[in-house]
Design a protein around this motif. Structure first.
Motif, short mmCIF file in Angstrom:
data_model
loop_
_atom_site.label_atom_id
_atom_site.label_comp_id
_atom_site.label_asym_id
_atom_site.label_seq_id
_atom_site.Cartn_x
_atom_site.Cartn_y
_atom_site.Cartn_z
N SER A 9 0.80 -1.29 -0.02
CA SER A 9 -0.13 -0.03 0.03
C SER A 9 1.17 1.47 0.12
CB SER A 9 -0.87 0.02 1.30
OG SER A 9 0.03 0.24 2.41
N ALA A 10 0.19 2.45 -0.19
CA ALA A 10 0.84 3.59 0.00
C ALA A 10 1.50 4.04 1.25
CB ALA A 10 -0.12 4.67 -0.31
N TYR A 11 0.82 3.38 2.26
CA TYR A 11 1.60 3.20 3.88
C TYR A 11 2.54 2.77 3.95
CZ TYR A 11 1.71 2.81 8.68
OH TYR A 11 2.18 2.82 10.04
N HIS A 12 2.55 1.27 3.43
CA HIS A 12 3.70 0.58 3.37
C HIS A 12 4.91 0.98 2.63
CE1 HIS A 12 5.49 -3.87 2.68
NE2 HIS A 12 5.92 -3.17 3.84
N PHE A 13 4.73 1.85 1.55
CA PHE A 13 5.57 2.25 0.63
C PHE A 13 6.20 3.37 1.51
CE2 PHE A 13 7.10 5.81 -1.91
CZ PHE A 13 7.68 5.33 -3.24
N ALA A 14 5.35 4.17 2.25
CA ALA A 14 6.12 5.35 2.85
C ALA A 14 6.90 4.90 4.17
CB ALA A 14 4.93 6.30 3.37
#
Length: 398
Positions: free
Chosen positions: A344-349
């Motif tokens: 996810s974008a959260y995991h990416f960040a």
């Protein structure tokens, strides 16, 4: 014993979570580049700081009227007249402990349990939570990337129902940086005027526009102005985030309700900050010099960040205001780095922060799950270094 249901309904802030992690890493001695900032990286102008010192010397440390000092409310009226062509009396103005507090007061004043509030998506992540705290129901309208994620008159018209009580307009927008044109606001105004709903117009970034002038939707007509609660504050325009002064302009009955509730919850805003804010608004010469310097600096950083993102091949929404760029990470979800698949974008960040010491904000909490938000409230040197690191991170994805 259990906590109240309303408290359990509130979602945690991903912005604060990522920012807290980055600050801890910095405190531990790590060299972190943060694109997470939601505040200008400028000091409060010295003329405002000096006004705060003067307020202390004058002993202006006592209670003020709950809605704010007469002097500050008059200064806000003059500002709204000069900058936005909006005529208000001091009885229409409520000064609060930051613009977020003004929003909270506004929702509390107009919403009954079950009332629906239209929120265009992407949105500032606190809107849904503030609406829920006031007993309302946020209704999200997904906007389109090809329209810079701005809600159209047609989209608004189709989303209004018998349960709709209000519409939230954030212009300029956080996280997209979108700025509505005068024509777009007029089209929205015509739809709203045809329905019996309120408008919460959050204009906190109004002075940070780069290619077009900001317009307030409240100026569409006198009838719409009566249904609009204009929210603004000192934090972004004057880099006074910690001073906690926001304000709302509304029809007198609504303003009185907001002031009454505030009198029982927080009483008046900080008296010293109110005095300094009055000086900030009335000393137009120093204000204009500071604002133009800050705006020009942000504009140069905006151009640099867009250039570097383009070179990396990242898709982004070109911002016309505020100090954020919203970039897509959709094509990286499902790829892996060091054996970890990005979910996810959260995991990416999270992985970007852990591996490259670069902090960005995942936009799941903003209603844009495939995007991250990068703030250019950072030096050009940090922008260069941070984008270099992001480039190195992307090069490792498989």
């Amino acid at each position: 014993m259990e906590i109240a249901t309303r408290a359990k309904q509130i979602s945690p802030s991903l912005t604060l979570e990522i920012t807290a992690r980055a600050k801890k890493m910095k405190a531990d001695g790590m060299r972190v580049v943060s694109f997470a900032a939601g505040e200008p990286d400028f000091n409060t102008p010295e003329y405002i700081v000096e006004a705060g010192r003067k307020a202390l010397d004058l002993g202006l440390t006592k209670y003020t009227p709950a809605a704010g000092t007469v002097e500050l409310r008059n200064a806000i009226c003059a500002k709204l007249k000069n900058d936005n062509a909006l005529d208000y009396e001091k009885s229409n103005i409520v000064v609060s402990n930051g613009a977020k507090h003004s929003l909270f007061n506004a929702f509390m004043a107009i919403l009954n349990p079950g009332d629906e509030v239209i929120v265009p998506s992407p949105y500032w992540l606190s809107y849904p939570e503030l609406i829920k705290m006031a007993g309302g129901v946020p209704v999200f309208v997904q906007t389109k990337a090809e329209n810079s994620f701005k809600i159209t008159a047609e989209e608004l018209e189709h989303s209004i129902t018998a349960k709709t009580k209000a519409f939230v307009l954030n212009n300029p927008n956080n996280p997209t940086g979108a700025v509505y044109t005068h024509k777009e606001l007029n089209a929205l105004g015509a739809v709203i005027e045809a329905h019996d709903i309120f408008v919460i117009s959050d204009e906190i970034y109004e002075k940070l526009t780069y290619e077009r002038r900001h317009h307030s939707i409240a100026a569409y007509s006198d009838a719409l102005k009566e249904r609009t609660i204009v929210v603004n504050g000192m934090s972004k325009t004057y880099s006074m985030t910690g001073w906690r002064i926001g304000y709302a302009a509304a029809e007198e009955k609504i303003a009185a309700a907001m002031a009454s509730m505030q009198s029982h919850s927080t009483s008046n805003p900080n008296s010293i900050a109110q005095y300094a804010s009055t000086v900030a608004l009335t000393d137009r010469f120093h204000a204009d010099v500071f604002l133009e310097d800050m705006r020009a600096t942000f504009d140069a950083r905006r151009a640099l960040m867009m250039l570097r993102l383009s070179r990396l091949g990242m898709n982004y929404i070109e911002p016309k205001g505020a100090f954020y760029v919203m970039a897509s990470v959709k094509e990286y979800i499902g790829k892996s780095i060091d054996g970890q698949v990005i979910r996810s974008a959260y995991h990416f960040a999270t992985l970007l922060l852990e591996q490259e010491q670069v902090a960005v904000i995942p936009c799941e909490g903003f209603g844009a799950p495939d995007y991250i938000r990068l703030s250019y409230a950072a030096s050009e040197k940090d922008i260069e270094r941070g984008l270099d690191a992001i480039g190195g991170f992307l090069a490792q994805l498989r």
